[in-house]
Structures are given as C-alpha cells and as structure tokens.
Design a protein around this motif. Structure first.
Motif, PDB file in Angstrom:
ATOM      1  N   LEU A  48      12.371   7.431  -4.318  1.00 56.07           N
ATOM      2  CA  LEU A  48      13.104   6.248  -4.766  1.00 56.07           C
ATOM      3  C   LEU A  48      14.287   6.664  -5.627  1.00 56.07           C
ATOM      4  CD1 LEU A  48      13.408   3.191  -5.042  1.00 56.07           C
ATOM      5  CD2 LEU A  48      11.752   3.265  -6.918  1.00 56.07           C
ATOM      6  N   LEU A  49      14.072   7.644  -6.511  1.00 55.85           N
ATOM      7  CA  LEU A  49      15.147   8.135  -7.380  1.00 55.85           C
ATOM      8  C   LEU A  49      16.306   8.676  -6.549  1.00 55.85           C
ATOM      9  CD1 LEU A  49      16.273   8.964 -10.164  1.00 55.85           C
ATOM     10  CD2 LEU A  49      15.004  11.112  -9.917  1.00 55.85           C
ATOM     11  N   GLU A  60       2.878   8.858 -16.069  1.00 57.77           N
ATOM     12  CA  GLU A  60       2.645   7.885 -15.010  1.00 57.77           C
ATOM     13  C   GLU A  60       3.951   7.370 -14.412  1.00 57.77           C
ATOM     14  OE1 GLU A  60      -1.520   6.035 -16.822  1.00 57.77           O
ATOM     15  OE2 GLU A  60       0.317   4.867 -16.913  1.00 57.77           O
ATOM     16  N   PHE A  61       5.068   7.717 -15.053  1.00 56.50           N
ATOM     17  CA  PHE A  61       6.371   7.256 -14.574  1.00 56.50           C
ATOM     18  C   PHE A  61       7.405   8.337 -14.871  1.00 56.50           C
ATOM     19  CE2 PHE A  61       8.238   3.477 -12.824  1.00 56.50           C
ATOM     20  CZ  PHE A  61       9.583   3.588 -13.083  1.00 56.50           C
ATOM     21  N   PRO A  68       0.849  -1.204   0.000  1.00 59.90           N
ATOM     22  CA  PRO A  68       0.000   0.000   0.000  1.00 59.90           C
ATOM     23  C   PRO A  68       0.877   1.245   0.000  1.00 59.90           C
ATOM     24  CG  PRO A  68      -0.681  -1.546   1.705  1.00 59.90           C
ATOM     25  CD  PRO A  68       0.629  -2.037   1.185  1.00 59.90           C
ATOM     26  N   GLU A  69       0.367   2.305  -0.609  1.00 58.56           N
ATOM     27  CA  GLU A  69       1.158   3.524  -0.746  1.00 58.56           C
ATOM     28  C   GLU A  69       1.613   4.078   0.599  1.00 58.56           C
ATOM     29  OE1 GLU A  69       0.777   7.949  -2.835  1.00 58.56           O
ATOM     30  OE2 GLU A  69      -0.767   6.433  -3.135  1.00 58.56           O
ATOM     31  N   ILE A  89       4.810   1.498  -8.698  1.00 58.54           N
ATOM     32  CA  ILE A  89       5.208   2.487  -7.690  1.00 58.54           C
ATOM     33  C   ILE A  89       4.463   3.796  -7.969  1.00 58.54           C
ATOM     34  CG2 ILE A  89       7.104   3.958  -6.895  1.00 58.54           C
ATOM     35  CD1 ILE A  89       7.629   1.339  -5.812  1.00 58.54           C
ATOM     36  N   PRO A  90       3.727   4.356  -6.994  1.00 62.77           N
ATOM     37  CA  PRO A  90       2.997   5.611  -7.230  1.00 62.77           C
ATOM     38  C   PRO A  90       3.930   6.728  -7.666  1.00 62.77           C
ATOM     39  CG  PRO A  90       2.319   4.605  -5.163  1.00 62.77           C
ATOM     40  CD  PRO A  90       3.518   3.843  -5.633  1.00 62.77           C
TER      41      PRO A  90
END
Length: 644
Positions: A439-440, A479-480, A387-388, A431-432
């Motif tokens: 994350l980056l 979206e990414f 979950p986010e 990944i939201p």
C-alpha cells in the motif's frame, strides 16, 4: 460420569477390586465396570467406546493397547512383592529349585536378587507377543524347570503342558495404586475429550474441505465438506492410503512433507471442477508429522468475492454529503469543519481520527465534495471487511487470466476506480502489517500493478483514511508501519466525541426526532427541560450513532407530544442493561448545573469547566472526573477558554 473398564484375568481379583472400590472410591466421580476376561478372548471382544479409560494386567493390557481405538489403557503393575509371593508359594507347594518367571516386556525383575532371596534358581523371561507364550513354555519344559510363575494366561498354558504353575496374584496395594492413578487421569482425559470435540466441531462445520494425512500417508481425518465436494466410492476412507482415495493430492502432499513448507493456493482440476488447495505440514520438533489439506472450489471463492464487492459497492461511487449536512452548533465542531474546508482545497492525503460513531465517513464525503475532485468518483472501502487474501486483488485489481476462474478481461481495483477522485480507506488500522508495504508503494509511486500483469498503471487518486485507533501507539507496538503513517498523516482532522461538544446534542437529536416522526407517523414536538438536561449530561460513548439510536427508541416509546424526564431516563438507561457507572457520571455532571445560572455570552462547556474547578478547589484531576473527561482533555479545553 467417567466410565472405567477394568479387565481382570481371574475371579478372585474381581472380588478384590470390588472390595477396594467400595471401601476407597465409592464417592468418586468415576464408575468402574469390572469384567473377568482372559487374554485370548480380548482380541475378539467387541469394543465399546463408551468407556473413557481401560485398565488391564500383563498380556491383557498389551493386547488392549494394540486394539484400534482412541481410549487410553492403564496397565496394572505386577510388583516385586506379587512375584515374590508367587515364587515362595511355588517353592513351598512344589519344592521347586529351578523356577521360570514369564511376564510381559513391560515388567522387569532382577533374577539375581530373586534367586538370592528364594534360595533357588530364578530365570525371568519376557514375552511381549501373547502368541509366543506357548513356545516359551515349551522351551522352559525342555530345560527341566520345576515350575512356571506368571499371569493367568501363562499358567493356563503351562498347566495344559502338564507343568507345575503358580499364578501371580495382584495384591490390594497394586489395585489401590492403579485406581488412584485412574482418578488422577480423569481431569486430563476430560480435557482431551473437550479438545477433541472442539477440533471435530471446527472441522465438521468448516465451509472448506479438510483432510489430515499422517506420516504414514494414511487419511486420519476427513470432514463432511470434503466428502460432499469430491465424491469417492471407496466407502469408509479413514485409515486408507491417500493415493487410494485422492491420488491427485499425493504429489503436493509429499512436497509439503519433504520441504516442511506449506504449499498455498495450488490450483487443481478434479472431475471437471477447479479447486484451490492448501497443503500445510504439521511440524513436531524438526519432523513433519503429517499434512493438513484444505480445499475450496474456485467458483465458491468467486461467489464470496462477488458478495464482498457487492457489499463494498452498495455505497456507490458518489459522495452524498457535504459540510452543510453536518449539523453543528458548538464552536469546537465549527472550528473542526473550518479546518476540514481548508484541507479540501488541496489534494494532500488526509487522516481523519475520531471515536466510533463520530461521523468520519460523512466528513470524508464532505471534504471530497468541497474539493476540486468533486466531479470525480468517491470510492469508500472498509478495510476491516476485506479478507487478507483478497486485499491485493480488490485494491489493485487483476489482469485477464491472472488465475483460473478470473473474470475475462481482468478487473479494475479500487485505486483505478477512484482515478481523478477520492479513495476513502475506512478503518485503515485493520490493514495487515504484511500488506502495508504494498500500500505504501502505491501511495508513494502513485502507480499500481494488477495481479498477473507485467505493466504498471498510473493513478491520480487522493487518499482519505480514517481510524478510531491510535496509529502512533500501533507503530510502537509494531502493528503499523511508521513510513505508511507519515504518508497518510499529512493533514489530520480530529473529530471530537459528542461529549466534548454538548451544544451539538440537542440540534442533532431534533434532526433525528423529525426523521423518526416521519418514519413512524408520530408528531412529537420536543423534550421537556428536564429531559433536555438529562440528554445533555449523558456520556454518549457511541457518539452520534448512539444518539440516533436513542432518538429512534424514544420515538417508538413516546405516547404523547412531548418527551419527558421519565421517558428519557427509560431510553437512556434500560433496566436490563442498567449501567451504574453511567448513572454516576450523569449524577456528577448534574451537580455542576445545580443552582447555576449560565450567561448567554458564556459557552455551556466553559461554564461547566469553571464550575467543576470551583467545586474541587482547582484540582484538575478531580474536576476532570466530575466532567467525565481525562485530564489531558481538560487541560486542552482550559487553554482554549483561557482558564487559568
């Protein structure tokens, strides 16, 4: 059946409605219950919520609208024609020259026009509150009016005060109009019932406690879970002020209304139980109409978190598979493994791309075990399963005391668990987007910061990500993140689908067949040539996962030592899910094998391509259709086989 309650003030109107309903509305899908009830009786009338719509006239309609219920009320209009008929009757019967018309505030009529038509003085007086009718009639009497015209409630009181009075009778045209309006509203009311039922089901089945507080700070809705989590002895709480029942919610609720901004993850202690609570304002226009309060115990959240961690850790921190476990005979898959071996020799990030069921995790484990990190941990994370609101704590961990109920000493996240090893991020596309920046940063800096901590932790982790989606298209669709894609897509391994490496189908099937022979105590030797041909020609949209399922299915169904064509057909095309498009594709593929002898020195796939091109006269689009692949795939394969 759509049920309508029609309240009429006098018996004559009841007969009129029955006549109209029988003549015009008998075949409609609504049922009308007609009751003769005076306005003064309505206040004390028990409310039956089995009705979908209520219709009333004048003061009756006004009182019905004031009753505390969710049923819509339609008002029978008192038309100008109705008023005029009553005025003419008053002048004729009483020779009245000064007439008072008393109607509810919902009705307005022009005194000047009525006086002009009638040739007498007409005064229109509005009265919204039924309790003031007597007062207004007394005033009319004191001002020497000759007669009173109004609804049944008005004329009843006028007669009691010994005044001349004529009741305004509703004509047929008004009743036909109001019943047509009821018929038109039927669809809208049904939709509203459905919407209300959906909301009720969602709130009552939710595992979180839910309260809706309206703009008056009244509790308009509370679900069962909230009543179970936080006990109250206030009895029926709907309609009560929030501070009377749940005073501990009041401060944050007021804040959400005032700021028009949600308040998330507020931690509050109620009766020795710690809750995490969200306050979300309902914005209508530019105003906060109310606040939705949702809450859950911290203990329950920790249980959910523990269950998720357990599921994620079931695979352990050890990679079980190597390249030798990857069963393959095709040149295409062999070249893919060769490329992957080269990538294993370095520590750069790898992106594995392939359809679902192609074996992306097996490839990731093989790369890890062939690398210099093979003695380190292999941590697999299914990004779609997180979950986010738990992503950050699971990937980066949290410090001691980061939040109420957190584990003493904190918790190590997946990045730290994979230190000096490999972190496999499966389904990275899920990944939201609002978390991708964090994350980056972790990938760029090779550092993470636990939640609630003020120091960074260095991590030496190799990232292998996998996806079955087109990440470049997701970048175009916003979206990414493009920068994250560049950080992940340093080295790319494309795992071809099973239908593009048909030489692997039979060896893989044989492996699974032996596995299920042992499991089910069978001794199936293999397949007939016809069954082999059918299996090779199958499209396998689910790839190796689907092939494994088919192997299990035939192992269970087979009663002999060999799988024949009929059994294979039954396994591939069960009658209850028969796919004509799949059968057609197989039939098209079969055409390519008819009367065709293949040289052992030429690959089956290359021969299929050449045969398809020969049959279609070199038309690549048609040949691709016969082969069950898209045109770009055919062009790439033609190039690899040096087919002009």
């Amino acid at each position: 059946m759509f049920r309508v309650l029609l309240v009429v003030p006098y018996p004559k109107l009841e007969q009129t409605v029955k006549k109209i309903y029988k003549e015009y509305f008998r075949d409609t899908e609504f049922e009308v219950d007609i009751r003769v009830i005076q306005a003064e009786e309505i206040k004390h009338m028990p409310w039956d919520e089995a009705y979908d719509l209520v219709i009333g006239r004048g003061h009756s309609a006004a009182i019905l609208k004031q009753k505390d219920n969710q049923v819509p009320v339609l008002e029978i209009p008192i038309t100008g024609y109705d008023i005029l008929r009553a005025l003419l009757k008053s002048k004729e019967q009483y020779h009245a020259t000064r007439i008072a018309v008393i109607v509810s505030s919902a009705q307005t009529h022009d005194e000047t026009i009525l006086s002009s038509i009638l040739g007498a003085q007409v005064s229109v007086k509005t009265c919204q509150d039924f309790e003031r009718v007597s007062e207004i009639i007394e005033d009319v009497k004191q001002n020497n009016y000759d007669a009173v015209v109004g609804g049944y409630s008005v004329t009843s009181q006028a007669l009691r005060k010994h005044m001349n009075a004529i009741t305004v009778e509703t004509g047929e045209e008004a009743m036909i109009q109001i019943l047509h309006e009821a018929a038109r509203m039927m669809g809208t009311i049904y939709q509203e019932h459905e919407r209300r039922k959906i909301y009720e089901t969602i709130t009552q089945t939710s595992k979180e406690g839910i309260i809706y507080v309206n703009g008056k700070k009244e509790i308009a809705l509370v679900n069962k879970k909230m009543l179970q989590m936080i006990y109250t002895d206030k009895g029926l709480i709907r309609g009560k002020q929030l501070h009377e029942v749940y005073p501990f919610f009041e401060e944050k609720c007021a804040e959400a209304i005032q700021t028009k901004q949600p308040v998330y993850n507020a931690v509050q202690n109620v009766d020795n139980t710690t809750f995490t609570i969200d306050y979300v304002p309902v914005i209508v226009g530019d105003k906060a109409a109310g606040v939705v309060i949702t809450c859950q115990t911290v203990k329950k959240i920790q249980q959910i978190e523990s269950q998720i961690r357990k599921k994620l850790s079931e695979k352990g921190l050890v990679a079980a598979y190597t390249f030798s476990d990857m069963i393959r005979k095709s040149d295409l898959m062999e070249s893919t493994v060769t490329i992957a071996r080269k990538f294993a020799a370095v520590s750069s990030n790898v992106l594995i791309v392939g359809e679902t069921g192609t074996g992306k995790e097996l490839m990731a484990q093989s790369i890890h075990n062939a690398s210099e990190r093979s003695n380190g941990p292999f941590v697999a994370v299914n990004c779609a399963a997180l979950p986010e609101n738990l992503l950050e704590s699971e990937l980066f961990g949290y410090a001691d005391g980061a939040f109420t109920g957190s584990r003493r000493g904190g918790k190590m996240g997946f990045f730290e668990q994979a230190h000096r090893g490999t972190l496999f991020l499966d389904e990275i596309s899920e990944i939201p987007i609002n978390f991708q920046g964090k994350l980056l940063r972790a990938l760029q800096e090779r550092q993470i910061r636990r939640i609630g901590d003020d120091k960074v932790v260095d991590v030496d982790t190799r990232i292998i990500a996998a996806t079955n989606r087109n990440l470049r298209q997701m970048v175009i669709d916003h979206e990414f993140r493009q920068d994250l894609l560049y950080r992940l897509d340093v080295l790319k391994v494309y795992i071809p689908p099973l239908r593009e490496r048909t030489a692997d189908i039979l060896p893989l099937f044989s492996y699974f067949l032996n596995k299920y022979n042992n499991k089910f105590g069978k001794d199936i030797a293999g397949l007939t040539p016809e069954a082999q041909k059918m299996l090779r020609n199958y499209h396998f949209e689910g790839n190796i996962r689907e092939l494994r399922n088919i192997a299990e299915r035939v192992s269970v169904m087979c009663e002999h030592d060999t799988i024949d064509k009929h059994l294979m057909e039954t396994a591939l095309y069960p009658e209850d899910v028969f796919s004509s498009s799949e059968r057609k594709r197989t039939d098209n593929d079969s055409v390519l094998h008819e009367e065709n002898t293949i040289s052992p020195n030429v690959s089956i796939e290359e021969e299929q391509i050449r045969e398809a091109l020969r049959k279609t006269g070199g038309k690549k689009t048609r040949a691709a259709e016969l082969l069950g692949m898209d045109r770009s795939t055919l062009w790439r394969k033609m190039k690899s086989y040096h087919i002009e």
